[in-house]
Write a protein that holds these residues in place. Structure first.
Motif, PDB file in Angstrom:
ATOM      1  N   ARG A  21       0.855  -1.191   0.000  1.00 45.16           N
ATOM      2  CA  ARG A  21       0.000   0.000   0.000  1.00 45.16           C
ATOM      3  C   ARG A  21       0.893   1.244   0.000  1.00 45.16           C
ATOM      4  O   ARG A  21       0.955   1.991   0.964  1.00 45.16           O
ATOM      5  CB  ARG A  21      -0.917  -0.001   1.222  1.00 45.16           C
ATOM      6  N   GLY A  48      -8.922  -3.702   5.647  1.00 49.49           N
ATOM      7  CA  GLY A  48      -7.482  -3.904   5.700  1.00 49.49           C
ATOM      8  C   GLY A  48      -6.754  -2.965   6.633  1.00 49.49           C
ATOM      9  O   GLY A  48      -5.569  -2.674   6.445  1.00 49.49           O
ATOM     10  N   PHE A 209      -9.001  -0.016  -2.108  1.00 46.71           N
ATOM     11  CA  PHE A 209      -8.018  -0.381  -3.124  1.00 46.71           C
ATOM     12  C   PHE A 209      -8.212   0.450  -4.381  1.00 46.71           C
ATOM     13  O   PHE A 209      -9.345   0.647  -4.842  1.00 46.71           O
ATOM     14  CB  PHE A 209      -8.164  -1.856  -3.478  1.00 46.71           C
ATOM     15  N   GLU A 213      -4.197  -1.640  -7.225  1.00 48.83           N
ATOM     16  CA  GLU A 213      -4.074  -2.496  -6.042  1.00 48.83           C
ATOM     17  C   GLU A 213      -5.064  -3.653  -6.111  1.00 48.83           C
ATOM     18  O   GLU A 213      -4.747  -4.778  -5.698  1.00 48.83           O
ATOM     19  CB  GLU A 213      -4.308  -1.667  -4.769  1.00 48.83           C
ATOM     20  N   ALA A 214      -6.257  -3.381  -6.619  1.00 53.41           N
ATOM     21  CA  ALA A 214      -7.246  -4.456  -6.774  1.00 53.41           C
ATOM     22  C   ALA A 214      -6.727  -5.512  -7.743  1.00 53.41           C
ATOM     23  O   ALA A 214      -6.886  -6.724  -7.510  1.00 53.41           O
ATOM     24  CB  ALA A 214      -8.569  -3.885  -7.266  1.00 53.41           C
ATOM     25  N   PHE A 217      -4.093  -7.523  -5.997  1.00 47.61           N
ATOM     26  CA  PHE A 217      -4.706  -8.397  -4.990  1.00 47.61           C
ATOM     27  C   PHE A 217      -5.355  -9.617  -5.641  1.00 47.61           C
ATOM     28  O   PHE A 217      -5.108 -10.762  -5.250  1.00 47.61           O
ATOM     29  CB  PHE A 217      -5.739  -7.605  -4.184  1.00 47.61           C
ATOM     30  N   ASN A 235     -13.960  -3.555  -8.648  1.00 45.81           N
ATOM     31  CA  ASN A 235     -13.467  -2.623  -7.628  1.00 45.81           C
ATOM     32  C   ASN A 235     -14.468  -1.503  -7.383  1.00 45.81           C
ATOM     33  O   ASN A 235     -14.663  -1.047  -6.253  1.00 45.81           O
ATOM     34  CB  ASN A 235     -12.116  -2.041  -8.061  1.00 45.81           C
ATOM     35  N   VAL A 242     -11.689  -4.363   0.709  1.00 53.08           N
ATOM     36  CA  VAL A 242     -10.772  -5.484   0.600  1.00 53.08           C
ATOM     37  C   VAL A 242     -11.484  -6.804   0.880  1.00 53.08           C
ATOM     38  O   VAL A 242     -11.318  -7.788   0.138  1.00 53.08           O
ATOM     39  CB  VAL A 242      -9.581  -5.308   1.567  1.00 53.08           C
ATOM     40  N   GLN A 246     -11.970  -9.920  -1.599  1.00 50.06           N
ATOM     41  CA  GLN A 246     -11.479 -11.251  -1.266  1.00 50.06           C
ATOM     42  C   GLN A 246     -12.578 -12.291  -1.433  1.00 50.06           C
ATOM     43  O   GLN A 246     -12.362 -13.345  -2.033  1.00 50.06           O
ATOM     44  CB  GLN A 246     -10.931 -11.283   0.165  1.00 50.06           C
TER      45      GLN A 246
END
Length: 902
Positions: A21, A48, A209, A213-214, A217, A235, A242, A246
């Motif tokens: 991050r 997160g 995110f 970042e998504a 991940f 996203n 997060v 997930q």
């Protein structure tokens, strides 16, 4: 306090493929560089928060700022991590873990701070925090800086703990950076912290995110290969959440039409979670589903515990879940203990309730049995209560309640016992006793009394041989209920009943009962009975090997010895107790504070003034930290007595004001407030404010015709001074005789001397020198064994000619005369008078007015000269007339010249 769970103190482990991050870590580091000493990470579940802070701390530990690829400016960083849970709403438990977390940095921090208390309701948590924070500051020369991370702070609801956190925020040591992780904003003055520029805030929008970042991940962590447009869509629909990403990613692993899934992935978080529990959960193999459901009732789990609830190869399954990142969090480095992600645990429990509600109680019951067998009583009891197996819960509470009670874990005891139905407690009468005690501690006296009534009924159902000892404990508890409720008449009968019923082997409860009885005897002026009873209580405390109770009985015994003028013995006893406290690391307790204050007062009585005040101040500081209202009152009243010797009227007034303010927030016991009120009346007299002294007596319903109340002895002494100032000698003598009768009956030597000194002053004013000399000889005889000095000096200079006439002079009278010669003069606002009729001196302003009256100025001229209002002149003139016992300006001027005032 029970053994601390070390996994609560471990920083979460980062996964090797965790998404960095970068921008968020840079924001955190910039806030630190700007001197913002508090970081708040506040966002809903699953964003997160914990992982982000863990990543930041790991970077800082490495000495780099990975966000900007440079060396960190932080040298030798140390971090202390504490993961909070609902059980930490117990202030004692919170303090224990708080100290333990900081001790992972340096074991010296908080080493002298207690973490278990017999009466936590009376503990000064704020002052205990001062000791811990001072310990943090003390290591600043070797550690720079310390990061303290408090995770899941939203679980804290207890007002005392919230106040402690607020105090921490307002009083951060210079070398401490505080990180708060929470689902909701904590009850702190955030706007003020923002204005002061010391707060860095990380919110949900910071934690979401980014598409990049998504992608990292879903691709690197979950293993899903989606196009940029679908990742952006997912996203967008999860709003960078997060946990949502997930759960969606886990579903997508087994979903062929990814675009359809993403397009239909909408709704609020609640509905998204309801949907994903089916999608994620139902994609798991049957045996994994069973394992997840069966272990959903656990807050933490290990293989052995899981096998009790779900007979499978639990260690293998736990490792698989950990490897698959299926919302499981390792709690230790060895990966022996785990927990589910809080959000996932909630979802699993919801699923269990929906599909297998019949399993819930048996699962809790099995968990309870495992925790009990493995010596985890707290969790064993909690699961037994959740299983609704009240028999099992009652049996466990019966085994462990007394241990928790002795440690002062009253919140825990009350929570357990409140959860048990009354019928399940009836076979164990002592549970009602512990519940009553806990209720007394938090101030519910009537509920406590009702609980003891139930205990009385329940005791009839136990075997006859066991009934009498239990009745003894009930009686001891009733004695303390009576003390806290102010029911003095009930204390002695209950305490005596307890001592008659309790076996010799029950040393703890015999000590409690004896101390209560000694309190009662002391309140009623029975000094000899109090001395014997408190001596027995002290022996019982030693026998029980309970240092807390030993100090409690010991300081009260010391006070009684002082009251009986056995000053040398009192000082020696206090020295022995202070040595015990230091040897057992109990030198921070409120009782130790009072013992220091008592030693200071004894030294003051011996005219060792320079040694006295530092000890008294030390004692007050310790009792302030202890926040035991009774001890706080003792130490402050003792300090007021020493300040009287110093002629520090402002200091005494400050103490009076402090307790007046306390009465607005709490019920200050009468045995504290009566002496406080007496000091207020005395100050009015010594400062020459006769009118306010008269008003004080009226408001307190103090007069010679009112029924005599032995508990108001200190106020009667001031009333006599007032009556003497008013020349109401017959009324004064009536009260003096009552005081002499009371104190002689109780054999309270110090108080007999005080009453005799009032009698001497009366006889002196009545011009009866022989009677005054006889009373003085009796007072000196009583005072000689204890070496009393200041008692005579502080009563007034009218004693000086009487003492000088004694022939031959003794060592005792010589010491008193020397002290008179060395005595500090009264401040200008309370100039003494040599006139036998001017008991109350004039203030400095009244003397100025009197001089102008004698010079022939009119009231308007005096007002102009002194730059005060005409009404104020009328007020001062009225006081002057009253004090000089005159009615005209000419009489006032003549009387002032006669007395040498002008």
């Amino acid at each position: 306090m029970t053994t601390l769970l070390q996994t609560k103190l471990h920083i979460p482990t980062l996964r090797p493929n965790a998404v960095p991050r970068t921008k968020l870590i840079s924001k955190l580091y910039r806030g630190y560089e700007k001197g913002r000493r508090i970081t708040l990470v506040s966002a809903p579940a699953g964003f997160g928060k914990t992982t982000t802070i863990a990543e930041w701390i790991y970077d800082l530990r490495l000495g780099v700022d990975s966000a900007v690829n440079r060396e960190s400016q932080i040298i030798n960083l140390k971090s202390a991590w504490l993961s909070l849970d609902a059980e930490d709403n117990d202030p004692a438990r919170f303090l224990a873990y708080f100290v333990a977390a900081l001790q992972t940095v340096d074991e010296a921090i908080g080493s002298g701070v207690p973490t278990s208390f017999h009466s936590p309701g009376n503990v000064d948590w704020e002052s205990l925090l001062v000791g811990v924070l001072n310990g943090v500051t003390a290591v600043s020369d070797t550690l720079d800086p310390i990061f303290l991370i408090l995770d899941d702070i939203h679980l804290i609801e207890n007002q005392i703990v919230e106040q402690a956190l607020a105090f921490l925020v307002e009083n951060l040591p210079p070398n401490l950076h505080l990180v708060l992780i929470s689902r909701t904003d904590p009850p702190l003055p955030l706007s003020r912290l923002r204005a002061r520029g010391i707060l860095t805030e990380v919110r949900a929008h910071n934690l979401r995110f980014s598409p990049q970042e998504a992608y990292a991940f879903l691709h690197d962590v979950i293993g899903i290969d989606l196009g940029p447009d679908m990742i952006s869509a997912l996203n967008f629909r999860t709003e960078g959440w997060v946990a949502g990403l997930q759960m969606a990613g886990l579903s997508l692993q087994n979903f062929t039409e990814n675009r359809d899934f993403i397009q239909n992935f909408t709704g609020s978080h609640r509905y998204v979670m309801d949907y994903l529990i089916d999608e994620v959960f139902t994609q798991q193999p049957t045996h994994i589903q069973e394992f997840l459901l069966n272990t959903a009732v656990l807050d933490r789990m290990c293989a052995s515990l899981c096998e009790r609830l779900s007979p499978q190869s639990s260690q293998t399954i736990l490792e698989q879940l950990d490897s698959a990142n299926l919302f499981i969090v390792p709690l230790d480095e060895e990966r022996r203990w785990f927990r589910y992600h809080h959000l996932f645990a909630d979802l699993l429990r919801q699923r269990l309730q929906q599909v297998h509600p019949e399993r819930i109680r048996p699962l809790h019951e099995q968990a309870s049995r495992w925790f009990a067998e493995n010596n985890y009583p707290d969790e064993a009891i909690d699961h037994a209560l959740k299983s609704m197996n009240v028999e099992q819960a009652a049996d466990l509470i019966n085994q462990h309640a007394e241990t928790a009670w002795v440690k002062g874990e009253m919140g825990k005891v009350l929570r357990w016992l409140d959860a048990l139905p009354e019928e399940q407690k009836r076979p164990f009468p002592h549970l009602f006793i512990f519940q009553a005690w806990a209720l007394v501690v938090i101030g519910h006296h009537q509920k406590a009394a009702a609980m003891l009534d139930i205990a009385d009924e329940a005791v009839t159902k136990v075997p006859p041989a066991s009934q009498e000892p239990i009745r003894g404990r009930i009686a001891a508890a009733r004695a303390y209920v009576a003390i806290f409720a102010g029911d003095q008449a009930a204390i002695i009968p209950f305490a005596e009943q307890a001592l008659a019923s309790l076996p010799a082997a029950d040393a703890t409860w015999r000590c409690i009962a004896a101390t209560a009885l000694g309190d009662a005897y002391s309140l009623f002026g029975k000094a000899d009975a109090a001395l014997q009873t408190l001596s027995d209580a002290l022996k019982a405390g030693y026998q029980a090997e309970n240092v807390y109770l030993t100090l409690l009985a010991g300081f009260k015994l010391t006070a009684i010895l002082r009251q009986k003028c056995l000053l040398q013995q009192a000082f020696a006893t206090s020295e022995e107790l202070l040595t015990l406290a230091e040897r057992t690391n109990m030198d921070h307790t409120s009782m130790v504070g009072v013992l220091n204050s008592l030693q200071g007062e004894i030294l003051s009585e011996w005219n060792r003034i320079d040694e006295a005040l530092p000890l008294v101040n030390k004692g007050v500081e310790i009792t302030i930290e202890g926040k035991n209202l009774g001890m706080l009152g003792w130490s402050h009243l003792i300090k007021a007595r020493v300040l009287l010797t110093q002629r520090d009227w402002e200091g005494i007034q400050a103490i009076i004001n402090k307790f007046e303010q306390m009465t607005k927030k709490t019920d200050v016991p009468p045995w504290i407030m009566i002496p406080v009120k007496a000091f207020q009346g005395y100050l009015y007299l010594v400062q020459g404010d006769l009118n306010r002294a008269i008003k004080w007596a009226q408001q307190r319903n103090l007069n010679a015709d009112a029924p005599f109340n032995p508990l108001r002895e200190s106020e009667y002494g001031v009333l006599v001074k007032l009556l003497l100032a008013q020349q109401k000698f017959d009324d004064a003598e009536k009260i003096i005789n009552e005081l002499l009768n009371l104190t002689r009956t109780g054999n309270k030597t110090s108080d007999i001397i005080s009453a005799l000194l009032l009698l001497i002053e009366l006889r002196h004013l009545q011009n009866q020198p022989d009677a005054a000399a006889a009373a003085l000889n009796e007072a000196l005889t009583l005072a000689e064994p204890g070496g009393l000095v200041r008692t005579f000096v502080d009563n007034g200079r009218f004693l000086l000619p009487l003492l000088q006439q004694i022939n031959p002079q003794t060592s005792q009278t010589s010491q008193i005369l020397t002290a008179f010669n060395q005595d500090k003069p009264l401040p200008q606002s309370a100039i003494p008078s040599s006139s036998p009729h001017l008991v109350t001196p004039l203030t400095a302003r009244e003397i100025k007015v009197l001089r102008l009256i004698a010079a022939g100025l009119k009231n308007k001229e005096i007002a102009a000269e002194l730059t005060i209002s005409l009404n104020t002149i009328y007020y001062h003139t009225k006081n002057i007339y009253s004090k000089l016992q005159v009615n005209t300006r000419l009489q006032a001027a003549a009387k002032a010249k006669e007395l040498g005032i002008i």
